[in-house]
Design a protein around this motif. Structure first.
Motif, PDB file in Angstrom:
ATOM      1  N   MET A  32       0.736  -1.190   0.007  1.00  0.00           N
ATOM      2  CA  MET A  32      -0.146   0.106  -0.046  1.00  0.00           C
ATOM      3  C   MET A  32       0.896   1.154   0.087  1.00  0.00           C
ATOM      4  SD  MET A  32      -3.062   0.914   2.662  1.00  0.00           S
ATOM      5  CE  MET A  32      -3.886   2.263   2.472  1.00  0.00           C
ATOM      6  N   TYR A  33       0.606   1.986  -0.984  1.00  0.00           N
ATOM      7  CA  TYR A  33       1.347   3.591  -0.958  1.00  0.00           C
ATOM      8  C   TYR A  33       0.418   4.407  -1.329  1.00  0.00           C
ATOM      9  CZ  TYR A  33       1.801   2.843  -5.976  1.00  0.00           C
ATOM     10  OH  TYR A  33       1.276   2.977  -7.363  1.00  0.00           O
ATOM     11  N   ALA A  34       0.947   5.681  -1.121  1.00  0.00           N
ATOM     12  CA  ALA A  34      -0.069   6.996  -1.696  1.00  0.00           C
ATOM     13  C   ALA A  34       0.949   7.952  -2.036  1.00  0.00           C
ATOM     14  CB  ALA A  34      -0.713   7.396  -0.244  1.00  0.00           C
ATOM     15  N   VAL A  35       0.297   8.695  -2.848  1.00  0.00           N
ATOM     16  CA  VAL A  35       1.213  10.012  -3.475  1.00  0.00           C
ATOM     17  C   VAL A  35       0.269  11.178  -2.343  1.00  0.00           C
ATOM     18  CG1 VAL A  35       1.675  11.637  -5.260  1.00  0.00           C
ATOM     19  CG2 VAL A  35       1.271   9.176  -5.438  1.00  0.00           C
ATOM     20  N   VAL A  36       1.417  12.001  -1.801  1.00  0.00           N
ATOM     21  CA  VAL A  36       0.957  13.231  -0.981  1.00  0.00           C
ATOM     22  C   VAL A  36       1.676  14.488  -1.505  1.00  0.00           C
ATOM     23  CG1 VAL A  36       2.642  12.748   0.609  1.00  0.00           C
ATOM     24  CG2 VAL A  36       0.663  13.744   1.297  1.00  0.00           C
ATOM     25  N   LYS A  37       0.924  15.385  -1.620  1.00  0.00           N
ATOM     26  CA  LYS A  37       1.611  16.784  -1.684  1.00  0.00           C
ATOM     27  C   LYS A  37       1.728  17.560  -0.455  1.00  0.00           C
ATOM     28  CE  LYS A  37       0.193  21.302  -4.100  1.00  0.00           C
ATOM     29  NZ  LYS A  37      -0.820  21.878  -4.745  1.00  0.00           N
ATOM     30  N   GLY A  92       4.784  21.173   0.724  1.00  0.00           N
ATOM     31  CA  GLY A  92       5.784  21.984   0.257  1.00  0.00           C
ATOM     32  C   GLY A  92       5.642  22.172  -0.955  1.00  0.00           C
ATOM     33  N   GLY A  93       4.714  22.096  -2.168  1.00  0.00           N
ATOM     34  CA  GLY A  93       4.496  22.372  -3.312  1.00  0.00           C
ATOM     35  C   GLY A  93       5.090  21.315  -4.353  1.00  0.00           C
ATOM     36  N   LYS A  94       5.524  20.078  -3.508  1.00  0.00           N
ATOM     37  CA  LYS A  94       6.100  18.917  -4.287  1.00  0.00           C
ATOM     38  C   LYS A  94       5.276  17.851  -3.983  1.00  0.00           C
ATOM     39  CE  LYS A  94      10.722  20.738  -3.833  1.00  0.00           C
ATOM     40  NZ  LYS A  94      11.716  20.861  -2.850  1.00  0.00           N
ATOM     41  N   GLN A  95       5.414  16.797  -4.676  1.00  0.00           N
ATOM     42  CA  GLN A  95       4.581  15.411  -4.530  1.00  0.00           C
ATOM     43  C   GLN A  95       5.439  14.377  -4.343  1.00  0.00           C
ATOM     44  OE1 GLN A  95       2.295  14.772  -8.170  1.00  0.00           O
ATOM     45  NE2 GLN A  95       1.319  16.709  -7.991  1.00  0.00           N
ATOM     46  N   TYR A  96       5.285  13.647  -3.352  1.00  0.00           N
ATOM     47  CA  TYR A  96       5.998  12.358  -2.696  1.00  0.00           C
ATOM     48  C   TYR A  96       5.139  11.051  -2.813  1.00  0.00           C
ATOM     49  CZ  TYR A  96       8.565  16.206  -0.922  1.00  0.00           C
ATOM     50  OH  TYR A  96       9.432  17.339  -0.932  1.00  0.00           O
ATOM     51  N   LYS A  97       5.817   9.975  -3.217  1.00  0.00           N
ATOM     52  CA  LYS A  97       5.096   8.598  -2.927  1.00  0.00           C
ATOM     53  C   LYS A  97       5.666   7.944  -1.833  1.00  0.00           C
ATOM     54  CE  LYS A  97       5.218   4.038  -5.174  1.00  0.00           C
ATOM     55  NZ  LYS A  97       5.943   3.313  -6.267  1.00  0.00           N
ATOM     56  N   VAL A  98       4.795   7.939  -0.778  1.00  0.00           N
ATOM     57  CA  VAL A  98       5.029   7.331   0.569  1.00  0.00           C
ATOM     58  C   VAL A  98       4.339   6.114   0.966  1.00  0.00           C
ATOM     59  CG1 VAL A  98       5.014   9.927   1.285  1.00  0.00           C
ATOM     60  CG2 VAL A  98       2.958   8.826   1.442  1.00  0.00           C
ATOM     61  N   ALA A  99       5.207   5.286   1.707  1.00  0.00           N
ATOM     62  CA  ALA A  99       4.649   4.046   2.131  1.00  0.00           C
ATOM     63  C   ALA A  99       4.784   3.781   3.501  1.00  0.00           C
ATOM     64  CB  ALA A  99       5.481   3.010   1.365  1.00  0.00           C
ATOM     65  N   VAL A 100       4.054   3.159   4.359  1.00  0.00           N
ATOM     66  CA  VAL A 100       4.143   3.024   5.874  1.00  0.00           C
ATOM     67  C   VAL A 100       5.558   2.471   6.128  1.00  0.00           C
ATOM     68  CG1 VAL A 100       3.174   2.024   7.808  1.00  0.00           C
ATOM     69  CG2 VAL A 100       1.915   2.529   6.043  1.00  0.00           C
ATOM     70  N   GLY A 101       6.102   3.100   7.031  1.00  0.00           N
ATOM     71  CA  GLY A 101       7.610   2.869   7.752  1.00  0.00           C
ATOM     72  C   GLY A 101       8.751   3.499   7.080  1.00  0.00           C
ATOM     73  N   GLU A 102       8.696   4.224   5.945  1.00  0.00           N
ATOM     74  CA  GLU A 102       9.780   4.806   5.262  1.00  0.00           C
ATOM     75  C   GLU A 102      10.058   6.280   5.797  1.00  0.00           C
ATOM     76  OE1 GLU A 102       7.919   6.567   0.934  1.00  0.00           O
ATOM     77  OE2 GLU A 102       8.999   4.896   0.990  1.00  0.00           O
TER      78      GLU A 102
END
Length: 103
Positions: free
Chosen positions: A1-6, A8-18
């Protein structure tokens, strides 16, 4: 499971624990923060894409540290005009750890 979050004006792909470094957030170390600008959530085959944000989705994270990035050197020069300018810049960042992705 991961998500893309915005943030600070940037987009990041995040996963639990990272852990990841984002633009500076005004929060104390070891405090919990909520990132609510979620653009996409992927859970196996189920994909939720927001228009522009996914309704009800959020990311819970913990602030690990604050710091400053590597120095970027700026050098400007105009040839034959006796003009040279040197400058440096270090961008502030906040390191966060992703605890949960709430759909």
């Amino acid at each position: 499971m991961y998500a893309v979050v915005k943030t600070g004006g940037k987009q990041y792909k995040v996963a639990v624990g990272e852990k990841l470094k984002v633009e500076q957030i005004a929060a104390d170390i070891d405090s919990q923060i909520v990132l609510d600008q979620v653009l996409m959530v992927v859970d196996g085959e189920a994909v939720q894409i927001g228009a522009p944000l996914v309704a009800g989705a959020s990311i819970k994270a913990t602030v690990v540290a604050h710091g400053r990035g590597e120095k970027v050197r700026i050098f400007k020069m105009r040839r034959r005009k006796h003009y040279q300018k040197r400058q440096g810049h270090r961008q502030n960042f906040t390191e966060i750890r992703i605890d949960a992705i709430v759909k």
